[in-house]
Design a protein around this motif. Structure first.
Motif, short mmCIF file in Angstrom:
data_model
loop_
_atom_site.label_atom_id
_atom_site.label_comp_id
_atom_site.label_asym_id
_atom_site.label_seq_id
_atom_site.Cartn_x
_atom_site.Cartn_y
_atom_site.Cartn_z
N GLN A 84 65.49 72.94 -38.40
CA GLN A 84 64.03 73.15 -39.14
C GLN A 84 63.91 74.68 -39.04
O GLN A 84 63.04 75.01 -39.99
N THR A 85 64.28 75.69 -38.26
CA THR A 85 63.76 76.91 -38.19
C THR A 85 64.72 77.80 -38.91
O THR A 85 64.48 78.87 -39.16
N HIS A 86 65.88 77.48 -39.00
CA HIS A 86 67.07 78.23 -39.54
C HIS A 86 67.72 78.11 -40.97
O HIS A 86 68.31 78.82 -41.44
N TRP A 87 67.21 76.80 -41.37
CA TRP A 87 67.80 76.35 -42.76
C TRP A 87 66.75 76.39 -43.62
O TRP A 87 65.62 76.34 -43.45
N HIS A 88 67.46 77.00 -44.98
CA HIS A 88 66.34 76.91 -45.99
C HIS A 88 67.37 76.49 -47.20
O HIS A 88 68.58 76.98 -47.30
N PRO A 89 66.82 76.11 -48.36
CA PRO A 89 67.57 75.46 -49.69
C PRO A 89 68.20 77.04 -49.85
O PRO A 89 67.38 78.19 -50.05
N PRO A 90 69.44 76.86 -50.73
CA PRO A 90 69.94 78.38 -51.20
C PRO A 90 69.18 78.48 -52.10
O PRO A 90 68.63 78.08 -53.16
N GLN A 91 68.86 79.98 -52.16
CA GLN A 91 67.99 80.68 -53.12
C GLN A 91 68.62 81.88 -53.64
O GLN A 91 69.26 82.43 -52.64
N PRO A 92 68.56 82.37 -54.76
CA PRO A 92 69.25 83.71 -55.52
C PRO A 92 68.69 84.66 -54.58
O PRO A 92 69.49 85.65 -54.26
N GLY A 115 67.53 70.13 -29.70
CA GLY A 115 67.65 71.66 -29.85
C GLY A 115 68.39 71.78 -31.44
O GLY A 115 68.05 72.64 -32.09
N GLN A 116 69.31 70.76 -31.53
CA GLN A 116 69.77 70.95 -32.90
C GLN A 116 69.05 70.84 -34.10
O GLN A 116 68.92 71.37 -34.96
N ASP A 161 76.15 63.14 -11.83
CA ASP A 161 74.80 62.97 -11.99
C ASP A 161 74.19 62.62 -13.50
O ASP A 161 74.32 63.11 -14.25
N PRO A 162 73.89 61.22 -13.56
CA PRO A 162 73.62 60.58 -14.91
C PRO A 162 72.29 61.33 -15.49
O PRO A 162 72.18 61.53 -16.76
N TYR A 163 71.41 61.47 -14.53
CA TYR A 163 70.18 62.11 -15.05
C TYR A 163 70.37 63.47 -15.52
O TYR A 163 69.65 63.95 -16.66
N ALA A 164 71.11 64.34 -14.98
CA ALA A 164 71.28 65.60 -15.54
C ALA A 164 72.10 65.55 -16.87
O ALA A 164 71.86 66.40 -17.72
N TRP A 165 73.03 64.73 -16.81
CA TRP A 165 73.84 64.59 -18.26
C TRP A 165 72.74 63.93 -19.41
O TRP A 165 72.86 64.48 -20.44
N GLY A 166 71.78 62.98 -18.98
CA GLY A 166 70.75 62.62 -19.84
C GLY A 166 69.80 63.68 -20.29
O GLY A 166 69.62 63.94 -21.54
N ILE A 167 69.43 64.92 -19.50
CA ILE A 167 68.74 65.87 -19.77
C ILE A 167 69.48 66.85 -20.70
O ILE A 167 68.97 67.18 -21.79
N VAL A 168 70.66 66.78 -20.53
CA VAL A 168 71.47 67.81 -21.50
C VAL A 168 71.46 66.91 -22.91
O VAL A 168 71.34 67.91 -23.93
N ALA A 169 71.85 65.88 -22.96
CA ALA A 169 72.05 65.23 -24.21
C ALA A 169 70.93 65.23 -24.81
O ALA A 169 70.90 65.33 -25.87
N VAL A 170 69.66 64.76 -24.17
CA VAL A 170 68.49 64.85 -25.18
C VAL A 170 68.02 66.11 -25.73
O VAL A 170 67.60 66.00 -26.75
N ASN A 171 68.34 66.93 -24.77
CA ASN A 171 67.91 68.20 -25.30
C ASN A 171 68.87 68.91 -26.10
O ASN A 171 68.38 69.82 -27.04
N PRO A 205 57.95 74.48 -28.26
CA PRO A 205 59.03 73.48 -28.80
C PRO A 205 60.13 74.12 -29.54
O PRO A 205 60.99 73.22 -29.52
N GLU A 206 60.07 75.14 -30.02
CA GLU A 206 61.23 75.81 -30.68
C GLU A 206 62.19 76.03 -29.81
O GLU A 206 63.43 76.22 -30.27
N TYR A 207 62.04 76.62 -28.58
CA TYR A 207 62.80 77.29 -27.74
C TYR A 207 63.29 76.45 -26.52
O TYR A 207 64.26 76.47 -25.74
N ALA A 208 62.09 75.60 -26.11
CA ALA A 208 62.39 74.67 -24.61
C ALA A 208 63.53 73.95 -24.61
O ALA A 208 64.07 73.93 -23.60
N PRO A 209 64.00 73.23 -25.70
CA PRO A 209 65.01 72.34 -25.54
C PRO A 209 66.55 73.18 -25.05
O PRO A 209 67.18 72.47 -24.24
N PHE A 210 66.51 74.46 -25.33
CA PHE A 210 67.50 75.12 -24.98
C PHE A 210 67.53 75.70 -23.46
O PHE A 210 68.47 75.43 -22.79
N PHE A 211 66.15 75.97 -23.05
CA PHE A 211 66.07 76.33 -21.49
C PHE A 211 66.11 75.24 -20.93
O PHE A 211 67.04 75.21 -19.87
#
Length: 384
Positions: free
Chosen positions: A266-274, A260-261, A246-256, A225-231
């Motif tokens: 979720q995996t790259h953000w953390h609160p600012p810490q000293p 993906g974002q 192709d609207p289905y192709a664009w839909g696949i891109v948009a949803v993923n 689930p962490e990487y699949a949206p990009f593939f």
């Protein structure tokens, strides 16, 4: 990340919204006269340089030992930008989805397997040997891997078996291998067509949404689930490349892109810490992911066909070996140039990148160019 430079040409059967122009000369033509997408080669190198910037100046850990102090002190202005370089991996995965769908379309399973294995393994094996030898030098203080784990690394199965990695970046290869297996079983084996690829993307996207909420380790390993949206997004962009209406192709891109974002934040953000300087804002993460999708989309739509320089093909060929060796061997070069010779931080950074590109060219010339065709021929040979 893996090497997808084996085939960045448009599929000969593709229905694209443009026809080759006189600029699509012999230098751009690959299999069946299809024009090569050289801009994709350039984007691959950009993503690799992003990851290198992260490893050299956007994180702590062993790189701090190489510099002698925290990279935050070495790069007081750019360290916060370098931290976003880790998202180059997500861009790699989008590129991989695009290229693997392109190269697997109309190809039999044996040929697909031979192509992928021959592109991955020679440089990977050479990189393991090289990094193992260098890290064993007595005057270096970096962590090493035991002999038995080093041998296991040659199988590329060290992660699922819980062993240490010789190459820190090889976790991306394990993600790539799982993608290849899924794509081979679901698309290549039965034969690629638009309907099958659309259903594959739809079912995998639904599985990602379900797995993300269940948090089951075995399911996560299979579905990623962490990487699949990009593939999946990259596969969708290849469908757009074949037919931009192709609207289905664009839909696949948009949803993923939407998924993906979210997973990237979720995996790259953390609160600012000293004590953690690799802070990335949620808006910055979303921006980088979005730019990655947009860049591949622009290439697939033909908007960057003007980027038809031969050196981009060379850049694409250097990307995989550079990616394999840049992290650990780059730290050795950083330590030698900065702490040994006393060169300034930015000069050290640039010279290290240059040195790793030279090493990548040597690996490409003396390993990949020699052994990739031989291994592909052996694996693709029909058996009784």
């Amino acid at each position: 990340m893996t090497d997808t430079s084996a085939d960045t040409r448009t599929a000969p059967t593709a229905t694209v919204a443009r026809t080759p122009t006189p600029a699509d000369g012999p230098a751009r033509r690959g299999r069946a006269g299809a024009p090569r997408l050289r801009a994709l080669d350039g984007l691959r190198l950009v993503a690799a340089l992003m990851v290198a910037a992260y490893h050299y100046g956007g994180r702590g850990g062993e790189v701090t030992r190489a510099w002698g102090t925290s990279p935050r002190l070495q790069f007081p202005t750019l360290h916060s930008l370098f931290a976003y370089g880790s998202l180059g991996v997500q861009i790699f995965f989008v590129i991989s989805g695009f290229v693997i769908c392109m190269s697997g379309w109309g190809r039999p399973l044996r040929s697909f397997f031979a192509s992928r294995a021959a592109r991955l393994l020679p440089a990977y094996w050479a990189a393991i040997v090289l990094v193992t030898v260098v890290m064993a030098l007595p005057f270096l203080s970096f962590a090493t891997v035991s002999p038995t784990e080093t041998l296991l690394n040659f199988s590329m199965l060290q992660l699922p078996l819980g062993a240490h990695r010789v190459l820190g970046v090889c976790w991306t290869l394990w993600a790539e291998v799982r993608f290849y297996v899924l794509f081979a079983l679901c698309i290549v084996l039965p034969g690629a067509d638009r309907r099958r690829v659309v259903m594959f993307c739809a079912c995998w996207t639904l599985a990602v949404a379900m797995a993300g909420g269940l948090h089951q380790p075995v399911l996560d390993e299979l579905v990623m689930p962490e990487y699949a949206p990009f593939f999946i997004g990259g596969v969708g962009l290849y469908l757009v490349h074949r037919d931009r209406t192709d609207p289905y192709a664009w839909g696949i891109v948009a949803v993923n892109w939407l998924i993906g974002q979210y997973v990237a934040v979720q995996t790259h953000w953390h609160p600012p810490q000293p004590d953690q300087f690799s802070y990335r804002s949620a808006y910055g993460i979303i921006l980088v992911v979005t730019l990655g999708f947009l860049a591949v989309a622009a290439i697939g739509l033909g908007w960057l066909d003007w980027a038809n320089w031969r050196w981009l093909t060379v850049a694409g060929a250097l990307t995989y070996p550079f990616y394999l060796v840049h992290e650990h061997l780059g730290w050795v070069v950083v330590q030698g140039l900065h702490r040994g010779l006393g060169l300034p931080s930015y000069a050290t950074f640039l010279l290290t990148v240059a040195a790793m590109l030279v090493l990548a060219r040597l690996l490409n010339r003396f390993v990949e160019e020699r052994f990739t065709p031989k291994l592909r021929a052996v694996l693709a040979k029909p058996r009784p």
